[in-house]
Design an enzyme around this catalytic site. Structure first.
Site: not given
Lengths: 354, 479
Positions: B329-331, B476, B479
């Site tokens: 999900w972060h990348g 963040y 994200f």
């Protein structure tokens, strides 16, 4: 329903006070009092920090936003000086050792346009040895940070090189009030005495510039801007000159956004022209590394195995790790080529004279 | 709009006054606060305002449709289940377009090149819209909760404010509609605003973000992660600890400011960080770190995957899968995948070892304080190991960092006493008891108004004096 921020109470004062104390015990306050506290504390903080706020406004790009900010903060600064509240901030800065950057005001680099002495030739770069490493300097804005880090990764452990990397994010040559690169470079050259210097500027320079005569020029497409920027670039190149130093001016890579790319190309023309007039300078065209066959921006290019590798970061400006590594290797090749040329020249000279 | 800016301070003053003045007129308040939230979102770049508006309208449409297809007793029906699935696909599709499209195109191009076809679809090459992950989380949980019969659909204007409410809009915390809606719909009392708590959160949030996070990043973290080979083992090791502090100060600082601002507007968000670096196990860490994301992943991923209902092996699989997906999900990068795998793997290992240990060693083998210290050291270092992959720009750089820590020989260049003291104090702050914080808040609210003003102005000045020039974006945000 509560239409007012802080409803007046018709209860006796003692009751009202007890309720207020009870609220305080629970860490609560009415909206009106909170709004007043925020308004007054923000105003007070603005007065105490007025000099810093003016400095911050001055460091914005030339234009209406900067003018608006200054129109707001200059009167606040006047009040802060009259009330002496700005002294509290001075005290804070003194306590933590912040440098006094105040009074930079108008972003101007004065001085005459430099000229190249006719007798100056190209310095001969010596061959490095393990006991006598070549002093290499890499400096500039955040684009050179990527390349400099890669250079350190590749050659940082080599006994042949003593490398210094100095980058400052969001800096360039148009706004010495924000960061004074000519002064910083003079310090760096005196401290490190590099024999090879790589510099890259321009990533943040496509903004308004103020000439020493007070003329304000909005951007690279303006003839006055080009003239003033060329004067600054030439001044930096002259300041980098030393008898035992070769300087490589790394051109800006192609940029993804068309408008920005056009401005970068105008700056590259200035870098190339100014470097061409100085024997100790070499302009490094980065388009063969980062561009397609026509030198236009491409996101990815094949590596040695033929796999496509991303050369740029998501912003279309900075270099990815593989892209930075390619540039770093090209810079190492430039040093090698320079040394080979010196050797070949020396060999030819000794053959001729011997 | 960034929180630590003059523009936001002015914006918030207006929003605060307008909010409490209009709160009695619920519909007007909803519209005005939504407009203000959209102004906040589009202030720096209005390019993706349409995306937020689209997400709200689509979620509202799906929410209504799902509710209408539920059974009379509120139970699920095949139609409602299919609609929920469709909503999740649409939401994730939108997120995927912006976040993963280029990654998949790259992979596809490499794959076709490998088989000699060499197909290269065009890359999207657009910046990720700020906050897209967070408003997508809100959108998904809203529709799923309706599908589960846990929530009644909100009106469009209510949903618009819930999803766009500016304090949580760009980087959380992730607030459920079931937490937000009752507070939004109930009359709020302007005489009882928890200002002590709110100002404490905002002041410390600013300090953590502007001062601590920026300082450790520029003094140590950025240089060592940029060129690990150029630094010695002490620089690299302390650089990893410093990154643990940086990401905590940055992210918890942001959510503290968000929670404080929302409190002043009469809305209480759930807690997002609870001294995560005092955790004695990985499970404990995830109960304290980005708590609203952990809760979201548990309720909408781990439990639907089966949770711990289908035996030990499935439980371990679900733990690892949840954390790997959380990492991605972060990348779309291998580094995030490894980060998730380390957390998932150690969560599973920890569970296994605990059960094994309790079966064989019923009595404590070591004194409790010593056990706690050992557990703390182990947990903190596993978290730090994972942070190396999270921060590094590639797996290779991460291994360079680890290799340098193990075998680096250069002397330290960057570690200073001040840096070490900063890291130690930030770690020590995790152990400050809650009642001490509460007492300080109460003392603040009991102060005379003039003293309160002085304290607030001093806090702002201290942050500005100690902070660097300009404000770096919150980690963040991307994200």
């Amino acid at each position: 329903m509560h239409a007012d921020l802080d409803r007046p109470s018709s209860r006796p004062p003692a009751v009202a006070r007890r309720r207020s104390q009870a609220r305080a015990r629970h860490g609560e306050q009415p909206a009106g009092r909170i709004l007043a506290a925020m308004l007054v504390s923000l105003s007070l903080a603005a007065l105490v920090n007025a000099d810093a706020l003016v400095q911050r406004a001055e460091s914005k790009p030339l234009g209406p936003a900067r003018d608006r900010s200054l129109a707001i903060w200059h009167p606040v600064q006047d009040v802060a000086h009259v009330t002496q509240l700005s002294r509290l901030r001075d005290l804070g800065d003194w306590l933590v050792g912040n440098e006094d950057e105040g009074g930079a005001g108008v972003p101007v680099v004065a001085g005459p346009t430099t000229t190249v002495p006719p007798e100056v030739g190209r310095p001969a770069l010596r061959t490095p040895a393990a006991g006598a490493p070549l002093r290499v300097y890499i400096g500039g804005d955040s684009i050179v940070r990527d390349a400099g880090d890669a250079f350190l990764r590749i050659a940082g452990d080599s006994p042949l090189f003593d490398i210094t990397l100095h980058y400052e994010n969001a800096t360039g040559l148009t706004r010495p009030d924000f960061f004074d690169w000519p002064a910083a470079l003079a310090d760096d050259m005196a401290a490190d005495r590099p024999e090879v210097a790589f510099v890259l500027f321009g990533g943040n320079d496509a903004q308004g510039i103020i000439a020493p005569d007070g003329g304000t020029y909005p951007g690279p497409s303006d003839p006055g801007w080009k003239q003033e920027y060329a004067r600054r670039v030439g001044g930096v190149m002259d300041a980098l000159r030393a008898d035992d130093r070769i300087v490589f001016w790394i051109g800006l890579p192609p940029m993804r956004e068309d408008g920005f790319n056009g401005r970068a190309e105008l700056m590259n023309t200035i870098f190339r022209d100014e470097a061409g007039r100085r024997p100790w300078m070499t302009y490094v065209d980065t388009h063969p590394i980062f561009g397609d066959e026509s030198g236009r921006y491409v996101e990815r290019k094949p590596d040695q195995k033929g796999d496509l590798v991303g050369l740029r970061q998501k912003d279309g400006i900075h270099l990815s790790s593989p892209g930075a590594e390619r540039l770093a290797r090209a810079l190492l090749d430039l040093i090698d080529d320079e040394i080979q040329t010196v050797r070949a020249t020396a060999s030819t000279t000794s053959t001729t004279t011997g | 709009m960034l929180f630590p800016t003059v523009a936001f301070a002015v914006f918030f003053l207006i929003a605060f006054a307008v909010s409490w003045l209009l709160r009695p007129s619920y519909r007007v308040w909803l519209w005005v606060m939504t407009v203000l939230s959209f102004v906040f979102y589009g202030y720096a770049n209005a390019r993706f305002v349409w995306l937020l508006a689209t997400s709200i309208v689509v979620s509202w449409g799906f929410g209504m449709a799902v509710f209408r297809t539920l059974a009379a007793d509120g139970g699920r029906t095949p139609a409602s289940t299919n609609l929920v699935r469709a909503a999740v696909v649409v939401d994730l599709g939108l997120l995927g377009c912006f976040k993963y499209y280029d990654f998949f195109v790259d992979s596809f191009a490499d794959a076709t090149r490998a088989i000699g076809l060499g197909v290269s679809p065009p890359l999207l090459e657009v910046a990720l819209p700020v906050g897209i992950s967070f408003f997508t989380f809100h959108a998904i949980s809203y529709v799923i909760d309706i599908g589960r019969g846990q929530l009644r659909p909100l009106r469009l204007d209510e949903l618009a404010l819930y999803m766009s409410f500016f304090p949580h809009l760009v980087a959380g915390p992730i607030v459920r509609a079931s937490e937000f809606a009752p507070q939004m719909q109930a009359p709020a009392d302007p005489r009882h605003i928890p200002s002590g708590e709110a100002f404490r959160l905002i002041a410390f949030g600013l300090f953590k973000k502007v001062v601590v996070s920026s300082f450790v990043a520029t003094a140590l973290v950025d240089p060592v992660f940029g060129a690990p080979a150029a630094y010695g083992r002490l620089d690299l090791l302390v650089g990893v600890y410093a990154y643990a502090i940086q990401i905590y100060a940055d992210f918890s600082g942001y959510t503290d400011i968000a929670i404080g601002c929302a409190l002043l507007l009469g809305i209480r968000f759930p807690q997002n960080f609870n001294a995560p670096y005092r955790a004695l196990s990985l499970q404990d860490f995830w109960r304290r770190w980005h708590m609203t994301l952990s809760r979201w992943l548990r309720d909408y991923l781990y439990i639907p995957l089966g949770g711990n209902r289908d035996g030990v092996a499935r439980t371990y699989r679900n733990l690892v899968l949840t954390m790997v997906i959380g990492g991605l999900w972060h990348g779309a990068a291998t580094t995030f995948l490894v980060w998730g795998a380390i957390h998932g793997g150690f969560l599973a290992l920890e569970r296994y070892v605990k059960e094994w240990w309790h079966e064989r060693v019923p009595e404590p083998a070591l004194p409790a304080p010593l056990t706690a210290v050992l557990q703390w050291v182990l947990t903190f270092h596993v978290v730090c190991l994972a942070w190396i992959f999270f921060r590094a720009d590639s797996v290779g750089t991460a291994f360079d960092m680890i290799g340098g820590i193990v075998s680096g020989t250069q002397p330290s260049e960057l570690v200073t006493t001040f840096l070490l003291v900063t890291i130690i104090l930030m770690l020590a702050s995790q152990f400050v008891p809650a009642h001490a914080v509460e007492r300080a808040q109460q003392r603040f609210t009991a102060m005379a108004p003039a003293v309160q003003v002085g304290v607030l102005a001093s806090a702002l000045t201290i942050v500005d004096v100690l902070g660097p020039e300009g404000v770096a974006p919150f980690i963040y945000f991307r994200f």
